[in-house]
Enzyme design. Structure first.
Site, short mmCIF file in Angstrom:
data_model
loop_
_atom_site.label_atom_id
_atom_site.label_comp_id
_atom_site.label_asym_id
_atom_site.label_seq_id
_atom_site.Cartn_x
_atom_site.Cartn_y
_atom_site.Cartn_z
N TYR A 31 0.84 -1.21 0.00
CA TYR A 31 0.00 0.00 0.00
C TYR A 31 0.87 1.26 0.00
CZ TYR A 31 -3.98 2.99 1.09
OH TYR A 31 -4.96 3.94 1.04
N PHE B 39 -8.01 18.77 -25.11
CA PHE B 39 -8.65 17.48 -25.38
C PHE B 39 -10.00 17.49 -24.68
CE2 PHE B 39 -9.45 12.97 -24.43
CZ PHE B 39 -9.61 12.55 -25.73
N ASP B 40 -10.92 16.60 -25.09
CA ASP B 40 -12.31 16.72 -24.57
C ASP B 40 -12.41 16.54 -23.06
OD1 ASP B 40 -11.78 14.05 -24.94
OD2 ASP B 40 -13.74 13.51 -25.68
N ASP C 33 0.11 19.33 -21.28
CA ASP C 33 -0.66 18.09 -21.35
C ASP C 33 0.20 17.15 -22.19
OD1 ASP C 33 -2.20 15.95 -22.04
OD2 ASP C 33 -4.01 17.10 -22.47
N ALA D 293 0.42 13.86 -22.99
CA ALA D 293 0.04 12.50 -23.38
C ALA D 293 0.98 11.91 -24.44
CB ALA D 293 -1.40 12.48 -23.88
N LYS E 281 -0.71 6.40 -23.48
CA LYS E 281 -0.29 6.63 -24.86
C LYS E 281 1.21 6.31 -24.99
CE LYS E 281 -4.20 9.22 -24.69
NZ LYS E 281 -5.08 9.29 -23.53
N HIS F 214 -20.52 12.18 -26.54
CA HIS F 214 -20.24 11.23 -27.63
C HIS F 214 -20.09 9.79 -27.15
CE1 HIS F 214 -16.49 12.78 -26.09
NE2 HIS F 214 -15.85 11.75 -26.56
N1 F0G Z 1 -5.07 14.68 -22.88
C1 F0G Z 1 -4.95 14.25 -24.15
C2 F0G Z 1 -4.20 15.06 -25.16
C3 F0G Z 1 -5.55 13.04 -24.53
O1 F0G Z 1 -5.44 12.63 -25.78
C4 F0G Z 1 -6.25 12.29 -23.55
C5 F0G Z 1 -6.91 11.04 -23.89
C6 F0G Z 1 -6.32 12.78 -22.24
C7 F0G Z 1 -5.72 13.98 -21.94
C8 F0G Z 1 -7.07 12.03 -21.16
O2 F0G Z 1 -6.37 10.88 -20.81
O3 F0G Z 1 -7.88 8.97 -21.41
O4 F0G Z 1 -5.96 8.68 -19.84
O5 F0G Z 1 -7.96 9.94 -19.14
N2 F0G Z 1 -7.10 10.70 -25.06
C9 F0G Z 1 -7.69 9.45 -25.52
C10 F0G Z 1 -7.88 9.52 -26.98
C11 F0G Z 1 -8.87 8.97 -24.75
O6 F0G Z 1 -8.56 8.61 -27.50
O7 F0G Z 1 -7.35 10.41 -27.65
P1 F0G Z 1 -7.09 9.55 -20.27
#
Ligand code: F0G
Length: 459
Positions: A73, A125-126, A216, A218, A259, A450
């Site tokens: 833990y 990102f969304d 960000d 990713a 990613k 979506h």
């Molecule tokens: N920021 C970016 C640029 C992303 O592409 C994503 C996720 C996230 C944040 C959120 O990360 O999914 O680990 O919570 N992108 C995926 C996509 C879901 O399909 O592009 P997460």
């Protein structure tokens, strides 16, 4: 020029069988899924390009790490391993584990946006947009205009429009802006890279106005590969050196490790300021778990520690970006429009151009995704007006800058012949493009619709 395929720098030890349904079966499945690809069962999908997130194939060393993972833990061995690797790669002293990217956003963004009205990004990102809105602020996108013309070549279509950023700061007031975010690569613009020059310039603007600068991160490694190819100052630098330059001077970062760290689950937050880190840790304990595991199992943390290093291999990145360039090359030969030059994790087909007869409010990119599934069992996703949703203030459908059907390629999963199946399917669809109809929404939730909305074809 014939599209080139760079051979895989690995061989395959374990395989997952796939099955292709008949066209008739696929038509039935997509109707049962309410014309929303998120409702499809993966067993009914032949090539799954829904996302490159968490769909990666791990290496033998990562699987070995799964066995070694320490499930304590507090103070697990894998925690120290991931800390050490992340500190070395990103050059930030404070690293917090979380279970994925949006968890990092949930922990960090309300801290940065407390009492603030806006976040400005090259593009949100969304989920980032959603967490900005959930923090009571508004998300403003400020990408360079070159990104909007999908046919025009530009080395760094992911860049921030720095002049417009300065203008926004002047209009909105620096005190009202909680954070300036640089998304690398810029997913929503088409997995497009951001130059180090642009990161430095944006960081300097943020600093001048006393606004926090966040990355960000990713797809930080894919971004670094493009920088090496396209930015003169960095052509002789290693990928690791370029990543260091990406993060240099940033106040903090959020990262979906699903990613570029080539794992199936994981995320990180990094920062330089001890006081900020204390706040992050407190929120992490409430929402994610104790600070040394942050919502992750020890086995996944160890796989992440290994993947962070593997993802920065230049041989791997050449093959990886090469897959996108091969697929894009085949589409280009056939005159299929896409965000060009192709980005790092996906080919973004320009549905606005391929299906010009379908207006944004009938979701051309979603319509193309449905056709791809019907045609060859390929699952892609809409990055356009369907995904963007409604204005949170007026409830009216927003018009997105792009109508993309995104073909996201999971890492180390599909072969060249899979890519050929995808290209051939699109070529067939192009021939009957004018007969394809749009869709309307019959049921939708208020945010991130979506994933769960239900649709019907327009007859
Ligand atoms: N920021 C970016 C640029 C992303 O592409 C994503 C996720 C996230 C944040 C959120 O990360 O999914 O680990 O919570 N992108 C995926 C996509 C879901 O399909 O592009 P997460």
């Amino acid at each position: 020029m014939k599209p080139i395929y760079f051979p895989e720098p690995f061989r395959i030890k374990s395989v997952e069988p796939l099955k292709m349904l008949t066209r008739q079966e696929r038509e039935k499945k997509i109707a049962e899924a309410n014309y929303n690809v998120f409702y499809l069962a993966s067993r009914d999908v032949y090539i799954d390009l829904l996302t490159d997130s968490g769909t990666n194939a791990m290496s033998t060393n990562q699987w070995a790490g799964v066995m070694v993972g320490d499930e304590s833990y507090a103070g697990a061995e894998c925690y120290y391993h991931v800390q050490e690797n992340a500190q070395k790669i990103f050059g930030m002293p404070y690293i917090q584990l979380v279970h994925q990217g949006r968890a990092a956003e949930k922990v960090l963004l309300p801290i940065l946006l407390q009492g603030k009205k806006y976040a400005i990004a090259n593009m949100h990102f969304d989920t980032t947009r959603a967490h900005v809105e959930l923090s009571g602020a508004r998300a403003i996108d400020c990408v360079v205009p070159e990104a909007l013309d999908t046919t025009k070549y530009y080395d760094f279509k992911g860049n921030m429009d720095c002049d417009r950023l300065e203008q926004y700061i002047k209009e909105l007031g620096a005190d009202n802006i909680g954070v300036i975010i640089m998304t690398i690569t810029n997913n929503s613009a088409g997995g497009q890279p951001v130059s180090i020059e642009n990161i430095r310039k944006t960081r300097a603007i943020a600093k001048k106005h006393g606004i926090k600068f966040m990355i960000d991160a990713a797809r930080y490694a894919e971004n670094a590969y493009f920088v090496k190819q396209r930015e003169k100052e960095f052509q002789n630098k290693t990928i690791q050196e370029i990543i260091a330059a990406e993060f240099e001077g940033a106040d903090c970062f959020t990262m979906s490790a699903k990613k570029d760290a080539i794992v199936n689950m994981g995320g990180l937050i990094g920062c330089r300021d001890k006081a900020l880190f204390e706040l992050i840790k407190q929120r992490c304990i409430s929402f994610e778990g104790f600070i040394t595991y942050g919502g992750m199992s020890g086995r996944d943390i160890e796989a992440l520690a290994v993947g962070l290093e593997e993802g920065t291999s230049e041989d791997y990145l050449k093959y990886r970006i090469g897959q996108m360039q091969y697929l894009a090359g085949r589409l280009e030969e056939a005159g299929i429009p896409f965000q060009s030059p192709v980005g790092g994790h996906a080919v973004f087909v320009d549905a606005k151009k391929l299906l010009p007869h379908i207006p944004y409010y009938e979701f051309p990119a979603q319509a193309l995704c449905i056709e791809l599934y019907k045609e060859a069992g390929i699952r892609a996703c809409d990055i356009g007006s369907y995904m963007l949703g409604n204005d949170p203030d007026t409830g009216k459908q927003l018009e997105a800058d792009f109508e993309f059907s995104r073909l996201a390629i999971p890492r180390r999963v599909y072969t060249q012949s899979h890519l050929d199946v995808i290209a051939d399917a699109l070529i067939n669809i192009k021939e009957r493009a004018s007969t394809i109809k749009g869709y309307k929404i019959v049921e939708e939730p208020p945010i991130l619709r979506h994933f769960t909305a239900k649709l019907k074809p327009i007859s």
